[in-house]
Design an enzyme around this catalytic site. Structure first.
Site, PDB file in Angstrom:
ATOM      1  N   ASP A  13      33.510  38.559  52.510  1.00 34.65           N
ATOM      2  CA  ASP A  13      32.853  37.432  52.238  1.00 34.65           C
ATOM      3  C   ASP A  13      31.580  37.209  53.061  1.00 34.65           C
ATOM      4  O   ASP A  13      31.042  36.209  53.307  1.00 34.65           O
ATOM      5  CB  ASP A  13      33.778  36.172  52.889  1.00 34.65           C
ATOM      6  CG  ASP A  13      35.251  36.477  51.818  1.00 34.65           C
ATOM      7  OD1 ASP A  13      35.207  36.577  50.902  1.00 34.65           O
ATOM      8  OD2 ASP A  13      36.201  36.325  52.815  1.00 34.65           O
ATOM      9  N   LYS A  16      27.783  39.476  49.930  1.00 34.30           N
ATOM     10  CA  LYS A  16      27.398  40.949  49.110  1.00 34.30           C
ATOM     11  C   LYS A  16      26.986  40.738  47.648  1.00 34.30           C
ATOM     12  O   LYS A  16      25.918  41.073  47.286  1.00 34.30           O
ATOM     13  CB  LYS A  16      28.251  41.961  49.263  1.00 34.30           C
ATOM     14  CG  LYS A  16      28.821  42.279  50.630  1.00 34.30           C
ATOM     15  CD  LYS A  16      30.002  43.271  50.689  1.00 34.30           C
ATOM     16  CE  LYS A  16      31.192  42.549  50.090  1.00 34.30           C
ATOM     17  NZ  LYS A  16      31.914  41.485  50.836  1.00 34.30           N
ATOM     18  N   GLY A  41      36.243  38.498  45.341  1.00 30.08           N
ATOM     19  CA  GLY A  41      35.613  37.086  44.768  1.00 30.08           C
ATOM     20  C   GLY A  41      34.304  37.275  44.923  1.00 30.08           C
ATOM     21  O   GLY A  41      33.670  36.772  46.135  1.00 30.08           O
ATOM     22  N   HIS A  42      33.417  37.789  44.272  1.00 35.62           N
ATOM     23  CA  HIS A  42      31.755  37.836  44.574  1.00 35.62           C
ATOM     24  C   HIS A  42      31.139  36.625  43.744  1.00 35.62           C
ATOM     25  O   HIS A  42      31.374  36.557  42.566  1.00 35.62           O
ATOM     26  CB  HIS A  42      31.361  39.141  44.012  1.00 35.62           C
ATOM     27  CG  HIS A  42      31.847  40.465  44.696  1.00 35.62           C
ATOM     28  ND1 HIS A  42      31.450  41.641  44.799  1.00 35.62           N
ATOM     29  CD2 HIS A  42      32.400  40.236  45.984  1.00 35.62           C
ATOM     30  CE1 HIS A  42      31.858  42.434  45.668  1.00 35.62           C
ATOM     31  NE2 HIS A  42      32.737  41.556  46.437  1.00 35.62           N
ATOM     32  N   GLN A 225      35.225  43.293  50.030  1.00 33.02           N
ATOM     33  CA  GLN A 225      35.410  43.311  51.239  1.00 33.02           C
ATOM     34  C   GLN A 225      34.439  43.721  52.370  1.00 33.02           C
ATOM     35  O   GLN A 225      33.364  43.657  52.127  1.00 33.02           O
ATOM     36  CB  GLN A 225      37.023  44.009  51.568  1.00 33.02           C
ATOM     37  CG  GLN A 225      38.166  43.466  50.828  1.00 33.02           C
ATOM     38  CD  GLN A 225      38.247  44.090  49.211  1.00 33.02           C
ATOM     39  OE1 GLN A 225      38.113  45.196  48.873  1.00 33.02           O
ATOM     40  NE2 GLN A 225      38.496  42.961  48.471  1.00 33.02           N
TER      41      GLN A 225
HETATM   42  P1  IMP Z   1      44.676  42.749  50.146  1.00 30.57           P
HETATM   43  O1  IMP Z   1      43.422  43.357  50.098  1.00 30.57           O
HETATM   44  O2  IMP Z   1      45.042  41.470  49.143  1.00 30.57           O
HETATM   45  O3  IMP Z   1      45.919  43.776  50.291  1.00 30.57           O
HETATM   46  O4  IMP Z   1      44.910  42.039  51.439  1.00 30.57           O
HETATM   47  C1  IMP Z   1      44.744  42.713  52.864  1.00 30.57           C
HETATM   48  C2  IMP Z   1      44.098  41.789  53.622  1.00 30.57           C
HETATM   49  O5  IMP Z   1      42.462  41.837  53.319  1.00 30.57           O
HETATM   50  C3  IMP Z   1      44.251  40.186  53.829  1.00 30.57           C
HETATM   51  O6  IMP Z   1      44.140  39.771  55.315  1.00 30.57           O
HETATM   52  C4  IMP Z   1      43.319  39.551  52.867  1.00 30.57           C
HETATM   53  O7  IMP Z   1      43.004  38.413  53.047  1.00 30.57           O
HETATM   54  C5  IMP Z   1      41.946  40.432  52.916  1.00 30.57           C
HETATM   55  N1  IMP Z   1      41.217  40.459  52.021  1.00 30.57           N
HETATM   56  C6  IMP Z   1      41.206  41.083  50.879  1.00 30.57           C
HETATM   57  N2  IMP Z   1      40.327  40.929  49.911  1.00 30.57           N
HETATM   58  C7  IMP Z   1      39.343  40.171  50.467  1.00 30.57           C
HETATM   59  C8  IMP Z   1      37.902  39.777  50.251  1.00 30.57           C
HETATM   60  O8  IMP Z   1      37.356  39.944  49.306  1.00 30.57           O
HETATM   61  N3  IMP Z   1      37.537  38.783  51.325  1.00 30.57           N
HETATM   62  C9  IMP Z   1      38.037  38.639  52.432  1.00 30.57           C
HETATM   63  N4  IMP Z   1      39.260  39.137  52.931  1.00 30.57           N
HETATM   64  C10 IMP Z   1      40.010  39.970  52.099  1.00 30.57           C
END
Ligand code: IMP
Length: 396
Positions: A13, A16, A41-42, A225
């Site tokens: 977040d 990017k 989520g971009h 991420q």
């Molecule tokens: P997962 O990727 O859904 O398995 O989540 C694993 C961890 O990564 C959790 O703490 C999510 O909140 C975090 N996470 C996954 N994708 C994002 C993102 O795009 N932005 C921020 N945090 C993320």
């Protein structure tokens, strides 16, 4: 070697998406998403302020004359992907997808919801379970679905039933609703699988070495991420299941390290985080409220509130070391400038800077912020955004 790699250096977040969007407009021919899936989520605002959010798709799809690629390091929820393609009116000239991408099966989403959502606060998109199957060499790849839809149908069905049979023994009463919802989703997915295969067949990337053979074009590798969520980070297990790093980018694209011309690291002038795990620089309630409200700090995928705190340059420096960052991009200073005594954390101490009144280098506070970041990271090439809209950007 015009390949730019754009990575988040915090916990995701960082903004990017909009940096990729600005580079797409002014520079890129090809944009590649190389890891993760619908957990991302971009968010992009065009010049008129219209909002667009991509999840599995590269941000470059917002520009119809550019080629976008989803490379093999990504996991695909094909139902959501098709919906995204349709909603954003993306054509097969505008998008190619590697047939080697593992598919997120309905069972993966169910597992994620039952087991990990409470434990490490995942996005519940099935990301971890899908990558687990991949490393166990038990995944169904997109090419399996396209080439042998009936065999794939049987495989997905068998995997689901083995899981459901086993799981139903220890399901809790409060999980029953979820369990039956997923059962229904599995049923719907199976009914439409042939249709999905047909739809996606025209998007298949024919050559896994396409990028290596097209290095005369301007290429962006779009990270999702951030470094703090890297599966190999010491934040484990509070991480995602892929590598939003230069290592992840190379594995996924078949490019080699010499092909990368510039590594661009994106940081917010403060920090946010969703999900479990330590947050050393979490800020006080008053400033938290300012950042969360003005920065609209809610997950673009899950809608969950993000925790807010001060920029942590120790964490940023680790990400710079790991990824060989050449160029830093600072975002959301238009939000940070609303803080009365802005702080930055470095080497165990907080550095207080003057109030930022304007985002230009003549402003005392902003100048202090830039100098602090340059001095402590040793990166001299710094660009920044001046507002949320496409084009509100100052390239170094
Ligand atoms: P997962 O990727 O859904 O398995 O989540 C694993 C961890 O990564 C959790 O703490 C999510 O909140 C975090 N996470 C996954 N994708 C994002 C993102 O795009 N932005 C921020 N945090 C993320």
């Amino acid at each position: 070697m015009p390949v730019k790699l754009i990575l988040g250096l915090q916990h995701g977040d960082e903004g990017k998406g909009r940096i990729v969007d600005d580079f797409t407009e002014s520079w890129a021919d090809i944009i590649v998403r190389f890891q993760g899936g619908g957990n991302a989520g971009h968010t992009v605002y065009d010049k008129q302020g219209n909002k667009f959010v991509t999840h599995s798709l590269p941000v470059g799809v917002l520009h119809k004359d550019k080629l976008n690629i989803i490379s093999k390091g990504c996991v695909l929820n094909i139902e959501e992907l098709i919906q995204e393609i349709k909603e954003l009116n993306v054509s097969s000239e505008n998008l190619k997808i590697s047939g080697l991408c593992p598919i997120i099966e309905p069972m993966h989403v169910l597992k994620d919801k039952l087991k990990y959502q409470g434990k490490i606060g995942t996005t519940a998109k099935g990301i971890g379970p899908a990558y687990s199957d991949f490393y166990a060499r038990d995944s169904i790849l997109l090419r399996d679905l396209i080439e042998e839809p009936s065999v794939t149908f049987e495989k997905i069905k068998t995997k689901y039933h083995e899981f459901a049979l086993h799981k139903s023994k220890d399901i809790r009463i409060d999980q029953l609703k979820l369990y039956y919802e997923c059962e229904h989703q599995q049923f719907q997915f199976m009914q439409k699988i042939q249709e999905y295969a047909e739809f996606l067949s025209k998007f298949i990337l024919e050559d896994e070495y396409y990028l290596s053979k097209n290095l005369d074009k301007n290429i962006i590798l779009e990270g999702a991420q951030g470094s703090g969520l890297n599966i190999y980070s010491d934040n484990y297990p509070n991480v995602t299941s892929s590598s939003p790093t230069i290592g992840g980018a190379l594995n996924s694209t078949n490019l080699n390290h010499k092909n990368i011309d510039e590594v661009i690291g994106v940081i917010k002038s403060y920090k946010t985080k969703v999900g479990s795990g330590e947050f050393k620089t979490l800020c006080d309630e008053k400033n938290h409220k300012i950042l969360a409200t003005l920065g609209k700090e809610f997950g673009a995928t899950t809608g969950r509130p993000r925790q807010c705190g001060w920029l942590d340059l120790d964490e940023v420096n680790e990400a710079i070391m790991q990824n060989g960052v050449d160029h830093l991009f600072i975002t959301k200073t238009d939000v940070f400038m609303n803080i009365e005594s802005p702080k930055v954390y470095f080497n165990g101490e907080y550095h207080i800077i003057s109030n930022i009144k304007d985002i230009n280098e003549q402003d005392e506070g902003f100048n202090q912020l830039l100098s602090l970041i340059t001095n402590k990271t040793k990166i001299n090439k710094i660009s920044y955004t001046t507002g949320p809209l496409r084009g509100q950007i100052k390239f170094s």
